[in-house]
Design an enzyme around this catalytic site. Structure first.
Site, PDB file in Angstrom:
ATOM      1  N   LEU A  65      -2.218   5.971  -8.871  1.00 28.88           N
ATOM      2  CA  LEU A  65      -2.031   4.532  -8.628  1.00 28.88           C
ATOM      3  C   LEU A  65      -0.982   4.306  -7.541  1.00 28.88           C
ATOM      4  O   LEU A  65       0.171   4.708  -7.702  1.00 28.88           O
ATOM      5  CB  LEU A  65      -1.605   3.824  -9.919  1.00 28.88           C
ATOM      6  CG  LEU A  65      -2.578   3.953 -11.092  1.00 28.88           C
ATOM      7  CD1 LEU A  65      -2.074   3.164 -12.288  1.00 28.88           C
ATOM      8  CD2 LEU A  65      -3.974   3.492 -10.692  1.00 28.88           C
ATOM      9  N   ARG A  98      10.377  -4.720  -6.004  1.00 27.51           N
ATOM     10  CA  ARG A  98      11.806  -4.490  -6.221  1.00 27.51           C
ATOM     11  C   ARG A  98      12.452  -3.678  -5.100  1.00 27.51           C
ATOM     12  O   ARG A  98      13.659  -3.572  -5.017  1.00 27.51           O
ATOM     13  CB  ARG A  98      12.010  -3.795  -7.584  1.00 27.51           C
ATOM     14  CG  ARG A  98      11.717  -4.699  -8.756  1.00 27.51           C
ATOM     15  CD  ARG A  98      11.484  -3.929 -10.051  1.00 27.51           C
ATOM     16  NE  ARG A  98      10.132  -3.395 -10.147  1.00 27.51           N
ATOM     17  CZ  ARG A  98       9.657  -2.705 -11.186  1.00 27.51           C
ATOM     18  NH1 ARG A  98      10.445  -2.443 -12.212  1.00 27.51           N
ATOM     19  NH2 ARG A  98       8.413  -2.274 -11.187  1.00 27.51           N
ATOM     20  N   ARG A 135      15.744  19.693  23.082  1.00 27.28           N
ATOM     21  CA  ARG A 135      14.533  18.925  22.758  1.00 27.28           C
ATOM     22  C   ARG A 135      13.316  19.851  22.680  1.00 27.28           C
ATOM     23  O   ARG A 135      13.412  21.036  22.951  1.00 27.28           O
ATOM     24  CB  ARG A 135      14.375  17.818  23.798  1.00 27.28           C
ATOM     25  CG  ARG A 135      15.500  16.774  23.681  1.00 27.28           C
ATOM     26  CD  ARG A 135      15.510  15.829  24.856  1.00 27.28           C
ATOM     27  NE  ARG A 135      14.192  15.295  25.118  1.00 27.28           N
ATOM     28  CZ  ARG A 135      13.779  14.846  26.286  1.00 27.28           C
ATOM     29  NH1 ARG A 135      14.594  14.865  27.333  1.00 27.28           N
ATOM     30  NH2 ARG A 135      12.567  14.377  26.429  1.00 27.28           N
TER      31      ARG A 135
HETATM   32  C1  UD1 Z   1       4.729   1.141 -15.512  1.00 28.40           C
HETATM   33  C2  UD1 Z   1       4.253   0.973 -16.949  1.00 28.40           C
HETATM   34  C3  UD1 Z   1       5.424   1.238 -17.885  1.00 28.40           C
HETATM   35  C4  UD1 Z   1       5.998   2.617 -17.635  1.00 28.40           C
HETATM   36  C5  UD1 Z   1       6.369   2.800 -16.174  1.00 28.40           C
HETATM   37  C6  UD1 Z   1       6.717   4.253 -15.917  1.00 28.40           C
HETATM   38  C7  UD1 Z   1       2.554  -0.743 -16.781  1.00 28.40           C
HETATM   39  C8  UD1 Z   1       2.207  -2.178 -17.048  1.00 28.40           C
HETATM   40  N1  UD1 Z   1       3.784  -0.378 -17.126  1.00 28.40           N
HETATM   41  O1  UD1 Z   1       5.703   0.132 -15.288  1.00 28.40           O
HETATM   42  O2  UD1 Z   1       4.962   1.145 -19.237  1.00 28.40           O
HETATM   43  O3  UD1 Z   1       7.120   2.822 -18.462  1.00 28.40           O
HETATM   44  O4  UD1 Z   1       5.263   2.453 -15.332  1.00 28.40           O
HETATM   45  O5  UD1 Z   1       7.103   4.462 -14.602  1.00 28.40           O
HETATM   46  O6  UD1 Z   1       1.717   0.005 -16.353  1.00 28.40           O
HETATM   47  N2  UD1 Z   1       0.072  -0.306  -9.242  1.00 28.40           N
HETATM   48  C9  UD1 Z   1      -1.165  -0.531  -8.690  1.00 28.40           C
HETATM   49  N3  UD1 Z   1      -1.741  -1.754  -8.810  1.00 28.40           N
HETATM   50  C10 UD1 Z   1      -1.148  -2.782  -9.462  1.00 28.40           C
HETATM   51  C11 UD1 Z   1       0.140  -2.558 -10.033  1.00 28.40           C
HETATM   52  C12 UD1 Z   1       0.720  -1.319  -9.906  1.00 28.40           C
HETATM   53  O7  UD1 Z   1      -1.764   0.361  -8.094  1.00 28.40           O
HETATM   54  O8  UD1 Z   1      -1.738  -3.860  -9.527  1.00 28.40           O
HETATM   55  C13 UD1 Z   1       0.694   1.020  -9.102  1.00 28.40           C
HETATM   56  C14 UD1 Z   1       2.012   0.987  -8.380  1.00 28.40           C
HETATM   57  O9  UD1 Z   1       1.831   1.188  -6.984  1.00 28.40           O
HETATM   58  C15 UD1 Z   1       2.776   2.145  -9.034  1.00 28.40           C
HETATM   59  C16 UD1 Z   1       2.170   2.246 -10.424  1.00 28.40           C
HETATM   60  O10 UD1 Z   1       0.969   1.536 -10.377  1.00 28.40           O
HETATM   61  O11 UD1 Z   1       2.547   3.357  -8.342  1.00 28.40           O
HETATM   62  C17 UD1 Z   1       3.103   1.657 -11.490  1.00 28.40           C
HETATM   63  O12 UD1 Z   1       3.341   0.285 -11.198  1.00 28.40           O
HETATM   64  P1  UD1 Z   1       4.774  -0.369 -11.392  1.00 28.40           P
HETATM   65  O13 UD1 Z   1       4.660  -1.802 -11.020  1.00 28.40           O
HETATM   66  O14 UD1 Z   1       5.812   0.429 -10.745  1.00 28.40           O
HETATM   67  O15 UD1 Z   1       4.904  -0.272 -12.963  1.00 28.40           O
HETATM   68  P2  UD1 Z   1       6.248  -0.250 -13.813  1.00 28.40           P
HETATM   69  O16 UD1 Z   1       6.784  -1.634 -13.930  1.00 28.40           O
HETATM   70  O17 UD1 Z   1       7.164   0.797 -13.333  1.00 28.40           O
HETATM   71 CA    CA Z   2       7.194   2.102 -11.529  1.00 28.37          CA
END
Ligand code: UD1
Ligand code: CA
Length: 462
Positions: free
Chosen positions: A9, A16, A335
């Site tokens: 993902l 943030r 370089r």
């Molecule tokens: C997520 C988990 C949380 C966990 C944490 C661990 C969810 C709702 N929560 O939270 O339980 O403890 O990871 O690190 O999943 N992403 C997408 N599409 C989206 C949203 C996010 O591809 O629509 C990807 C982001 O790029 C990222 C990953 O998913 O790589 C996690 O998303 P992020 O928003 O960082 O989730 P957390 O709030 O950290």
């Molecule tokens: Ca995260």
């Protein structure tokens, strides 16, 4: 053996981070964050790797530049559950296991993923998740268990009540699932939560409700699952990575005078008894020999140093080769395409580019050597310039063995100086010079006696 598919993902913007760069392209140890989970996933030899991209999709694709990846676009970032759902078509008919990884969790180890896989297969689970116990669980989804210690769900930080926030066991955001369960469970998700998103962790509740087997695996080293959500977290992880690499090199027999300010990237290699001073950056595929001395303030990328090379204080080196016993700096800039033979000396305020310099030759002061080949035991005097560019094209200068180039000379390329040539001070050389020849410009040095006094009087009157 069942097949393995990986879903990574990486579509989130990373709000943030407060950045215009997609979060997974922020660099850790010189590489985009996404590189790390991708590399670990590959160690498991999966049959398919799918990356979900959204924010800055093209840039993310370019950074990975790999033919063996299937890219899926999540046009709007509606949550992690929605992101996974975007891969549904790709996994149509796929009956293996699916490993879901987050692009922002770089340190998870292969062995933890193998444990997850084993546990999942042994218990024939629908879903197995990785958890960790964190002293500071702030920001993570919390693992909810009943009094029998059985998993009952996951609650996100923002949806958690005070007692739940005290739970230290967190969701790593790393899951193994069976595709048939996964894609039907995702259909049933809603976005009734603080963030209005479709949460992937909600599939835990779905699985439990329908009586499916859900397992958890806790990592041994909780640091493995730390995610990067803010610049501060990125800096903390960078520091941890730096400490790990530096410790490895000290154990291997390299002295780091100030490990706090020594930055060594992962692929760099160092020989024994090399001593490295403060504020040194060794990057890319740099290879440093044995018994080298790097005084400090060195910014070195893709350089290859033989044994016993001395980089004096403050140098910048990019894509170059330095043979045994050469001395470079202080304040030198080598370089790309620079190659220094054994025992070469390059001194202060010298810049080289595409410069091949033979054994024992020296350019010690204030010189530009670009597009040049220099023989052995040649001395390039202070202030010598190779004029390699006429505003349209670049040309080469070739200098033989044992040549003496006098200070303040300009060598207008293309030009060749044979062996044992002697260039008088302040000569502009425009034509080839045969071996053993003296070259100088016609100059009439004149003097006017009393000139200074006359000038002074004139100025006083005015
Ligand atoms: C997520 C988990 C949380 C966990 C944490 C661990 C969810 C709702 N929560 O939270 O339980 O403890 O990871 O690190 O999943 N992403 C997408 N599409 C989206 C949203 C996010 O591809 O629509 C990807 C982001 O790029 C990222 C990953 O998913 O790589 C996690 O998303 P992020 O928003 O960082 O989730 P957390 O709030 O950290
Ligand atoms: Ca995260």
């Amino acid at each position: 053996m069942r097949e393995l598919g990986v879903i990574l993902l990486a579509a989130g913007l990373g709000k943030r981070m407060k950045s215009s760069l997609p979060k997974v392209l922020h660099r850790l140890g010189g590489k985009p964050l996404l590189f790390y989970p991708l590399r670990t996933a590959r160690e498991l030899n999966p049959q398919r790797v799918v990356i979900v991209v959204g924010s800055g999709a093209d840039a993310v694709r370019r950074a990975c530049g790999d033919e063996e990846i299937t890219w899926v676009l999540q046009e709007r970032q509606l949550g992690t559950g929605h992101a996974v759902r975007c891969t549904k078509e790709i996994f149509q008919g796929f009956s293996g296991d699916l490993l879901i990884l987050s692009g922002d969790v770089p340190s998870v180890s292969e062995s933890s993923l193998l444990r997850l896989l084993r546990q999942h297969r042994e218990h024939n689970a629908a879903l197995t998740l990785l958890t960790a116990s964190l002293e500071q669980p702030l920001g993570y989804g919390r693992i909810l268990r009943n009094h029998r210690d059985e998993l009952i769900g996951i609650v996100e930080e923002r949806d958690a009540g005070e007692p739940e926030k005290k739970i230290k066991e967190v969701n790593a955001g790393i899951y193994l699932v069976s595709p048939s369960f996964l894609f039907s469970a995702l259909e049933g998700l809603n976005n009734h939560n603080q963030q209005g998103e479709y949460y992937l962790p909600d599939i835990v509740g779905v699985a439990l409700k329908s009586g499916q087997t859900v397992r958890t695996v806790q990592v041994e080293d909780a640091r493995e699952i730390l995610g990067i959500n803010t610049r501060e977290e990125l800096a903390i992880m960078e520091k941890a990575l730096q400490e790990r690499i530096n410790r490895k090199w000290m154990e291997a027999g390299v002295t780091l005078k100030d490990p706090q300010t020594t930055y060594i990237e992962e692929e760099v290699s160092l020989g024994r008894d090399t001593v490295i001073g403060p504020n040194t950056h060794l990057m890319g595929h740099t290879v440093i020999g044995e018994r080298c001395l790097i005084d400090g303030n060195a910014y070195v990328t893709d350089a290859r140093l033989g044994d016993g090379v001395h980089l004096r204080f403050s140098v910048v080196l990019t894509d170059c080769r330095i043979e045994e016993g050469a001395i470079v700096g202080p304040f030198a800039h080598l370089r790309p395409g620079t190659s220094l033979g054994r025992g070469v000396h390059i001194g202060n305020f010298v810049e080289t580019k595409q410069a091949i310099i033979g054994e024992g030759s020296k350019a010690n002061h204030l010189t530009y050597l670009g597009d040049v080949t220099v023989g052995r035991e040649t001395n390039i005097g202070a202030g010598t310039i190779t004029c390699n560019y006429d505003g349209f094209q670049k040309y080469r200068t070739t200098i033989g063995d044992r040549v003496q180039v006098g200070s303040d000379s300009t060598l207008v390329a293309p030009v060749r100086l044979g062996d044992d040539v002697y260039v008088a001070t302040a000569t502009t050389v425009r034509h080839d010079v045969p071996a053993g020849t003296l070259v100088y410009n016609q100059r009439n040095e004149r003097v006017r006696e009393g000139w200074t006094e006359q000038k002074r009087k004139k100025m006083m009157k005015a």
